[in-house]
Design a protein around this motif. Structure first.
Motif, PDB file in Angstrom:
ATOM      1  N   LEU A  64    -117.385  -1.038 -14.857  1.00  0.00           N
ATOM      2  CA  LEU A  64    -117.210  -2.182 -15.746  1.00  0.00           C
ATOM      3  C   LEU A  64    -116.009  -1.789 -16.890  1.00  0.00           C
ATOM      4  O   LEU A  64    -116.280  -0.845 -17.400  1.00  0.00           O
ATOM      5  CB  LEU A  64    -118.268  -2.505 -16.491  1.00  0.00           C
ATOM      6  N   GLY A  65    -114.913  -2.646 -16.694  1.00  0.00           N
ATOM      7  CA  GLY A  65    -114.070  -2.550 -17.924  1.00  0.00           C
ATOM      8  C   GLY A  65    -113.916  -3.779 -18.681  1.00  0.00           C
ATOM      9  O   GLY A  65    -114.272  -4.822 -18.249  1.00  0.00           O
ATOM     10  N   ILE A  66    -113.905  -3.374 -20.086  1.00  0.00           N
ATOM     11  CA  ILE A  66    -113.981  -4.526 -20.888  1.00  0.00           C
ATOM     12  C   ILE A  66    -113.094  -4.493 -22.018  1.00  0.00           C
ATOM     13  O   ILE A  66    -112.899  -2.990 -22.525  1.00  0.00           O
ATOM     14  CB  ILE A  66    -115.482  -4.984 -21.394  1.00  0.00           C
ATOM     15  N   GLY A  67    -112.622  -5.423 -22.642  1.00  0.00           N
ATOM     16  CA  GLY A  67    -111.734  -5.158 -23.859  1.00  0.00           C
ATOM     17  C   GLY A  67    -111.964  -6.707 -24.678  1.00  0.00           C
ATOM     18  O   GLY A  67    -112.546  -7.605 -24.288  1.00  0.00           O
TER      19      GLY A  67
ATOM     20  N   GLU B 185    -121.712  -6.415 -27.898  1.00  0.00           N
ATOM     21  CA  GLU B 185    -122.903  -6.973 -27.136  1.00  0.00           C
ATOM     22  C   GLU B 185    -122.857  -7.192 -25.592  1.00  0.00           C
ATOM     23  O   GLU B 185    -123.727  -6.927 -25.107  1.00  0.00           O
ATOM     24  CB  GLU B 185    -122.788  -8.594 -27.904  1.00  0.00           C
ATOM     25  N   THR B 186    -121.736  -7.217 -25.002  1.00  0.00           N
ATOM     26  CA  THR B 186    -121.592  -7.196 -23.528  1.00  0.00           C
ATOM     27  C   THR B 186    -122.002  -5.561 -23.049  1.00  0.00           C
ATOM     28  O   THR B 186    -122.735  -5.496 -22.301  1.00  0.00           O
ATOM     29  CB  THR B 186    -120.168  -7.433 -23.159  1.00  0.00           C
ATOM     30  N   ILE B 187    -121.425  -4.722 -23.826  1.00  0.00           N
ATOM     31  CA  ILE B 187    -121.791  -3.403 -23.430  1.00  0.00           C
ATOM     32  C   ILE B 187    -123.435  -3.113 -23.684  1.00  0.00           C
ATOM     33  O   ILE B 187    -124.241  -2.488 -22.742  1.00  0.00           O
ATOM     34  CB  ILE B 187    -121.037  -2.236 -24.246  1.00  0.00           C
ATOM     35  N   ASP B 188    -123.762  -3.628 -24.783  1.00  0.00           N
ATOM     36  CA  ASP B 188    -125.456  -3.583 -24.958  1.00  0.00           C
ATOM     37  C   ASP B 188    -126.195  -4.226 -23.451  1.00  0.00           C
ATOM     38  O   ASP B 188    -127.197  -3.608 -23.280  1.00  0.00           O
ATOM     39  CB  ASP B 188    -125.812  -4.161 -26.264  1.00  0.00           C
ATOM     40  N   ALA B 189    -125.816  -5.372 -23.349  1.00  0.00           N
ATOM     41  CA  ALA B 189    -126.554  -6.091 -22.076  1.00  0.00           C
ATOM     42  C   ALA B 189    -126.385  -5.443 -20.828  1.00  0.00           C
ATOM     43  O   ALA B 189    -127.174  -5.025 -20.135  1.00  0.00           O
ATOM     44  CB  ALA B 189    -125.722  -7.394 -22.055  1.00  0.00           C
ATOM     45  N   VAL B 190    -125.144  -4.637 -20.586  1.00  0.00           N
ATOM     46  CA  VAL B 190    -124.999  -3.984 -19.453  1.00  0.00           C
ATOM     47  C   VAL B 190    -125.784  -2.697 -19.359  1.00  0.00           C
ATOM     48  O   VAL B 190    -126.126  -2.160 -18.338  1.00  0.00           O
ATOM     49  CB  VAL B 190    -123.520  -3.914 -19.026  1.00  0.00           C
ATOM     50  N   ARG B 191    -126.003  -2.083 -20.583  1.00  0.00           N
ATOM     51  CA  ARG B 191    -126.520  -0.882 -20.716  1.00  0.00           C
ATOM     52  C   ARG B 191    -127.962  -0.948 -20.381  1.00  0.00           C
ATOM     53  O   ARG B 191    -128.740  -0.103 -20.085  1.00  0.00           O
ATOM     54  CB  ARG B 191    -126.306  -0.054 -21.923  1.00  0.00           C
TER      55      ARG B 191
ATOM     56  N   SER C 253    -111.943  -9.780 -20.302  1.00  0.00           N
ATOM     57  CA  SER C 253    -111.741 -10.246 -21.731  1.00  0.00           C
ATOM     58  C   SER C 253    -112.971 -10.973 -22.200  1.00  0.00           C
ATOM     59  O   SER C 253    -113.583 -11.674 -21.522  1.00  0.00           O
ATOM     60  CB  SER C 253    -110.530 -11.450 -21.527  1.00  0.00           C
ATOM     61  N   ALA C 254    -113.563 -10.176 -23.121  1.00  0.00           N
ATOM     62  CA  ALA C 254    -114.867 -10.311 -23.645  1.00  0.00           C
ATOM     63  C   ALA C 254    -115.212 -11.794 -23.994  1.00  0.00           C
ATOM     64  O   ALA C 254    -116.264 -12.237 -23.744  1.00  0.00           O
ATOM     65  CB  ALA C 254    -115.368  -9.576 -24.655  1.00  0.00           C
TER      66      ALA C 254
END
Length: 270
Positions: free
Chosen positions: A95-98, A127-133, A69-70
């Motif tokens: 990573l799974g996120i929503g 933002e979380t996807i950006d950080a992980v990428r 949960s983001a």
């Protein structure tokens, strides 16, 4: 579009002891599942340490969040945790996120986090996807989505899209959601892996245990996409057709039914 091979995941998040959790991970690997997935709720184990423990007692099984949960974590914290889990698992983390399931607002409050508006939660996922990428060895990213704006983000940024429809949803609902995703993704749709979760597997709808209704918040219904009933052959036919019609090649199964689903998995892999 090239037909994707099936992948299968076990969704579990509770155990009476560390030994029991380790046994669940080992059994999932032994049965041939591709992933062990854990929810992000205060009623289940904390995702990252539990997945680290599962990775430590397996060799092939991938481990993943289903889904973070983001609002519960800052993007930098997720990236840090993801980097560590990628390292100690030998690259087996996904990573799974929503934006947060229904009822997740109370979890965020208990953790001292601001749940935010739908637009703010969408931005946190991005933002979380950006950080992980930005990690040296980023994991693949699954985004859970069911509504147009999150489907749009998933279409643009995800590797895998988990179609977060209610268990009682029908295949008509499923078709509509996939078409929305397809329209948003354009040419990128061919590169997306689509995931759908299964709440119960049983010979008939009447054989679904009563506790399933309490767990998912609704009674099983005939035609509900999250309930697979019949013989292993019949269920395999349903899932093969869904791959043909809706491009769904990644199937998640509640850990309570991983033994019952194993023969279906075997048939689909032949």
């Amino acid at each position: 579009m090239t037909e994707r091979e099936f992948r299968f995941g076990v969704v579990a998040g509770r155990a009476a002891s560390g030994d029991e959790w380790a046994a669940t991970a080992r059994r999932a690997e032994e049965l041939g599942y591709d992933t062990l997935l854990i929810p992000d709720t205060l009623n289940t184990m904390a995702p990252f340490p539990a997945l680290a423990a599962a990775a430590a007692v397996t060799t092939r099984l991938h481990v993943g969040t289903y889904v973070l949960s983001a609002p519960n974590r800052a993007p930098g914290l997720v990236a840090w945790e993801a980097s560590t889990l990628q390292l100690i698992s030998g690259g087996r983390f996904e990573l799974g996120i929503g934006g947060g399931r229904p009822g997740a607002e109370s979890d965020a409050a208990a953790l001292g986090r601001d749940f935010g508006t739908p637009a703010e939660r969408l931005a946190r996922v991005a933002e979380t996807i950006d950080a992980v990428r930005e990690l040296e060895k980023p994991p693949s990213v699954l985004v859970a989505a069911s509504r147009p704006r999150m489907l749009g983000l998933a279409a643009e940024r995800a590797d895998t899209v988990a179609l977060g429809l209610a268990p009682r949803s029908t295949e008509t609902d499923l078709a509509r959601t996939v078409e929305t995703l397809r329209s948003a993704a354009g040419d990128r749709f061919a590169h997306l892996e689509l995931h759908l979760n299964v709440a119960a597997v049983a010979p008939t709808l009447a054989d679904v245990p009563p506790w399933v209704s309490r767990m998912i918040g609704s009674a099983p219904v005939e035609g509900g996409i999250a309930f697979l009933t019949g013989s292993a052959e019949r269920i395999a036919d349903v899932l093969a057709r869904r791959r043909d019609e809706f491009d769904i090649s990644y199937v998640g199964v509640s850990g309570f039914f991983m033994e019952q689903f194993a023969p279906v998995m075997e048939l689909l892999r032949r």
